[in-house]
Design a protein around this motif. Sequence first.
Motif, PDB file in Angstrom:
ATOM      1  N   LYS A  54       4.916   5.250 -13.752  1.00 33.33           N
ATOM      2  CA  LYS A  54       3.459   5.440 -13.772  1.00 33.33           C
ATOM      3  C   LYS A  54       3.097   6.633 -14.661  1.00 33.33           C
ATOM      4  CE  LYS A  54      -0.431   6.165 -10.606  1.00 33.33           C
ATOM      5  NZ  LYS A  54      -0.781   6.422  -9.185  1.00 33.33           N
ATOM      6  N   HIS A  55       3.836   7.715 -14.520  1.00 35.64           N
ATOM      7  CA  HIS A  55       3.596   8.905 -15.346  1.00 35.64           C
ATOM      8  C   HIS A  55       3.778   8.588 -16.825  1.00 35.64           C
ATOM      9  CE1 HIS A  55       3.839  12.963 -16.919  1.00 35.64           C
ATOM     10  NE2 HIS A  55       5.054  12.702 -17.390  1.00 35.64           N
ATOM     11  N   LEU A  56       4.854   7.897 -17.174  1.00 33.52           N
ATOM     12  CA  LEU A  56       5.106   7.585 -18.583  1.00 33.52           C
ATOM     13  C   LEU A  56       4.018   6.687 -19.161  1.00 33.52           C
ATOM     14  CD1 LEU A  56       8.982   7.248 -18.548  1.00 33.52           C
ATOM     15  CD2 LEU A  56       7.627   8.948 -19.813  1.00 33.52           C
ATOM     16  N   ALA A  57       3.510   5.758 -18.368  1.00 31.09           N
ATOM     17  CA  ALA A  57       2.398   4.923 -18.842  1.00 31.09           C
ATOM     18  C   ALA A  57       1.170   5.780 -19.109  1.00 31.09           C
ATOM     19  CB  ALA A  57       2.082   3.845 -17.810  1.00 31.09           C
ATOM     20  N   THR A  58       0.892   6.683 -18.202  1.00 32.38           N
ATOM     21  CA  THR A  58      -0.278   7.551 -18.342  1.00 32.38           C
ATOM     22  C   THR A  58      -0.186   8.412 -19.593  1.00 32.38           C
ATOM     23  OG1 THR A  58      -0.469   7.616 -15.922  1.00 32.38           O
ATOM     24  CG2 THR A  58      -1.668   9.297 -17.156  1.00 32.38           C
ATOM     25  N   VAL A  59       0.971   9.010 -19.834  1.00 28.22           N
ATOM     26  CA  VAL A  59       1.088   9.886 -21.006  1.00 28.22           C
ATOM     27  C   VAL A  59       1.149   9.090 -22.310  1.00 28.22           C
ATOM     28  CG1 VAL A  59       2.001  11.861 -19.742  1.00 28.22           C
ATOM     29  CG2 VAL A  59       3.588  10.233 -20.741  1.00 28.22           C
ATOM     30  N   PRO A  79      -5.537  10.889 -13.537  1.00 29.43           N
ATOM     31  CA  PRO A  79      -4.337  11.023 -14.373  1.00 29.43           C
ATOM     32  C   PRO A  79      -3.780  12.444 -14.425  1.00 29.43           C
ATOM     33  CG  PRO A  79      -6.288  10.757 -15.742  1.00 29.43           C
ATOM     34  CD  PRO A  79      -6.725  10.553 -14.317  1.00 29.43           C
ATOM     35  N   PHE A  80      -4.538  13.422 -13.985  1.00 28.92           N
ATOM     36  CA  PHE A  80      -4.066  14.807 -14.040  1.00 28.92           C
ATOM     37  C   PHE A  80      -3.372  15.245 -12.756  1.00 28.92           C
ATOM     38  CE2 PHE A  80      -7.527  14.582 -17.135  1.00 28.92           C
ATOM     39  CZ  PHE A  80      -6.841  14.966 -18.263  1.00 28.92           C
ATOM     40  N   THR A  81      -3.640  14.536 -11.654  1.00 27.36           N
ATOM     41  CA  THR A  81      -3.033  14.961 -10.384  1.00 27.36           C
ATOM     42  C   THR A  81      -2.263  13.859  -9.664  1.00 27.36           C
ATOM     43  OG1 THR A  81      -5.050  14.462  -9.132  1.00 27.36           O
ATOM     44  CG2 THR A  81      -4.823  16.711 -10.006  1.00 27.36           C
ATOM     45  N   GLU A  82      -2.473  12.610 -10.065  1.00 25.38           N
ATOM     46  CA  GLU A  82      -1.864  11.500  -9.331  1.00 25.38           C
ATOM     47  C   GLU A  82      -0.985  10.600 -10.188  1.00 25.38           C
ATOM     48  OE1 GLU A  82      -5.409  10.923  -6.043  1.00 25.38           O
ATOM     49  OE2 GLU A  82      -5.471   9.682  -7.844  1.00 25.38           O
ATOM     50  N   ASP A  83      -0.634  11.034 -11.403  1.00 23.67           N
ATOM     51  CA  ASP A  83       0.102  10.147 -12.299  1.00 23.67           C
ATOM     52  C   ASP A  83       1.552   9.937 -11.873  1.00 23.67           C
ATOM     53  OD1 ASP A  83       0.726  12.809 -13.146  1.00 23.67           O
ATOM     54  OD2 ASP A  83       1.334  12.046 -15.105  1.00 23.67           O
ATOM     55  N   MET A  84       2.103  10.795 -11.047  1.00 28.69           N
ATOM     56  CA  MET A  84       3.479  10.600 -10.570  1.00 28.69           C
ATOM     57  C   MET A  84       3.518  10.129  -9.125  1.00 28.69           C
ATOM     58  SD  MET A  84       5.804  13.556 -12.245  1.00 28.69           S
ATOM     59  CE  MET A  84       7.044  12.854 -13.295  1.00 28.69           C
ATOM     60  N   LEU A  85       2.362   9.977  -8.532  1.00 25.36           N
ATOM     61  CA  LEU A  85       2.279   9.531  -7.142  1.00 25.36           C
ATOM     62  C   LEU A  85       1.991   8.041  -7.098  1.00 25.36           C
ATOM     63  CD1 LEU A  85       0.018  12.415  -5.770  1.00 25.36           C
ATOM     64  CD2 LEU A  85       2.533  12.277  -5.726  1.00 25.36           C
ATOM     65  N   SER A  89      -0.974   1.244  -1.782  1.00 25.30           N
ATOM     66  CA  SER A  89      -1.795   0.142  -2.290  1.00 25.30           C
ATOM     67  C   SER A  89      -1.405  -0.293  -3.702  1.00 25.30           C
ATOM     68  CB  SER A  89      -3.271   0.547  -2.272  1.00 25.30           C
ATOM     69  OG  SER A  89      -3.472   1.683  -3.107  1.00 25.30           O
ATOM     70  N   GLU A  90      -0.558   0.491  -4.389  1.00 30.17           N
ATOM     71  CA  GLU A  90      -0.124   0.156  -5.746  1.00 30.17           C
ATOM     72  C   GLU A  90       1.188  -0.619  -5.674  1.00 30.17           C
ATOM     73  OE1 GLU A  90      -1.590   3.767  -8.497  1.00 30.17           O
ATOM     74  OE2 GLU A  90      -0.143   4.339  -6.944  1.00 30.17           O
ATOM     75  N   SER A  91       1.204  -1.796  -6.262  1.00 31.53           N
ATOM     76  CA  SER A  91       2.422  -2.609  -6.231  1.00 31.53           C
ATOM     77  C   SER A  91       3.350  -2.245  -7.388  1.00 31.53           C
ATOM     78  CB  SER A  91       2.074  -4.097  -6.311  1.00 31.53           C
ATOM     79  OG  SER A  91       1.600  -4.425  -7.610  1.00 31.53           O
ATOM     80  N   THR A  92       4.600  -2.574  -7.202  1.00 34.75           N
ATOM     81  CA  THR A  92       5.575  -2.387  -8.276  1.00 34.75           C
ATOM     82  C   THR A  92       5.134  -3.151  -9.513  1.00 34.75           C
ATOM     83  OG1 THR A  92       7.372  -1.997  -6.728  1.00 34.75           O
ATOM     84  CG2 THR A  92       7.984  -2.785  -8.919  1.00 34.75           C
ATOM     85  N   THR A  93       4.698  -4.372  -9.330  1.00 32.64           N
ATOM     86  CA  THR A  93       4.238  -5.192 -10.458  1.00 32.64           C
ATOM     87  C   THR A  93       3.084  -4.515 -11.172  1.00 32.64           C
ATOM     88  OG1 THR A  93       4.981  -7.215  -9.381  1.00 32.64           O
ATOM     89  CG2 THR A  93       3.320  -7.456 -11.110  1.00 32.64           C
ATOM     90  N   GLN A  94       2.151  -3.961 -10.418  1.00 32.60           N
ATOM     91  CA  GLN A  94       0.998  -3.283 -11.011  1.00 32.60           C
ATOM     92  C   GLN A  94       1.437  -2.118 -11.893  1.00 32.60           C
ATOM     93  OE1 GLN A  94      -1.603  -1.492  -8.080  1.00 32.60           O
ATOM     94  NE2 GLN A  94      -3.215  -1.078  -9.557  1.00 32.60           N
ATOM     95  N   ILE A  95       2.389  -1.321 -11.420  1.00 33.97           N
ATOM     96  CA  ILE A  95       2.847  -0.154 -12.175  1.00 33.97           C
ATOM     97  C   ILE A  95       3.633  -0.587 -13.412  1.00 33.97           C
ATOM     98  CG2 ILE A  95       4.279   1.937 -12.115  1.00 33.97           C
ATOM     99  CD1 ILE A  95       1.675   2.085 -10.414  1.00 33.97           C
ATOM    100  N   VAL A  96       4.515  -1.567 -13.277  1.00 35.44           N
ATOM    101  CA  VAL A  96       5.311  -2.031 -14.421  1.00 35.44           C
ATOM    102  C   VAL A  96       4.408  -2.671 -15.477  1.00 35.44           C
ATOM    103  CG1 VAL A  96       7.123  -3.651 -15.150  1.00 35.44           C
ATOM    104  CG2 VAL A  96       7.448  -2.234 -13.103  1.00 35.44           C
ATOM    105  N   GLU A  97       3.415  -3.434 -15.047  1.00 36.10           N
ATOM    106  CA  GLU A  97       2.484  -4.033 -16.007  1.00 36.10           C
ATOM    107  C   GLU A  97       1.617  -2.972 -16.679  1.00 36.10           C
ATOM    108  OE1 GLU A  97       0.487  -7.128 -13.800  1.00 36.10           O
ATOM    109  OE2 GLU A  97       2.199  -8.504 -14.031  1.00 36.10           O
ATOM    110  N   PHE A  98       1.257  -1.935 -15.943  1.00 32.03           N
ATOM    111  CA  PHE A  98       0.513  -0.800 -16.501  1.00 32.03           C
ATOM    112  C   PHE A  98       1.335  -0.164 -17.625  1.00 32.03           C
ATOM    113  CE2 PHE A  98      -0.570   3.889 -15.654  1.00 32.03           C
ATOM    114  CZ  PHE A  98      -1.742   3.887 -16.402  1.00 32.03           C
TER     115      PHE A  98
END
Length: 164
Positions: A54-59, A79-85, A89-98
């Motif tokens: 998630k962090h790498l997608a954000t940066v 993105p400044f405080t929650e990018d590694m959290l 409610s966030e699925s693995t698929t959601q993060i990988v697709e992000f």
Amino acid sequence: MVKHVPFTGDEKQSLHASLDRHRDAVLWKLDELDDDALRRPMTPSGTNLLGLVKHLATVEYGWFCTTFGRETEPFWFDPFTEDMLVATSESTTQIVEFYSRARAASDATIAELGLDDLGTAWNGNQVSLRWVLIHMLEETARHAGHMDIVRELLDGTTGDHPHT
């Protein structure tokens, strides 16, 4: 198939290929793990595999898109405080697709701009695409290394690519 940096590629091609190699290692670190393992904090700070993705997608969005005035998708988190959290409610698929969409947006920027083209970073500094490529290569390699350690702690798997 493992990507390699071309031995005789030009600078942009070589930097991009190296970034892709580390991006692929990041995704490989997720292979064959269940959702609980992907979210399991493995350090006192709470570092887990899915949070690093998630962090790498954000940066990627920040450095390749925002810096060069290109659109990003709206974030559903700060993105400044929650990018590694990773929220329940966030699925693995959601993060990988992000991450996949961030990579695609970044790749479009890389393809369309020259290495000397300038953008303005979040801190107000003018930076070239060359600098951003080098920075993101460092950032991705650094976190891929973190992921290597986390993965080894989870199940003993090591390395930067599948052994075939």
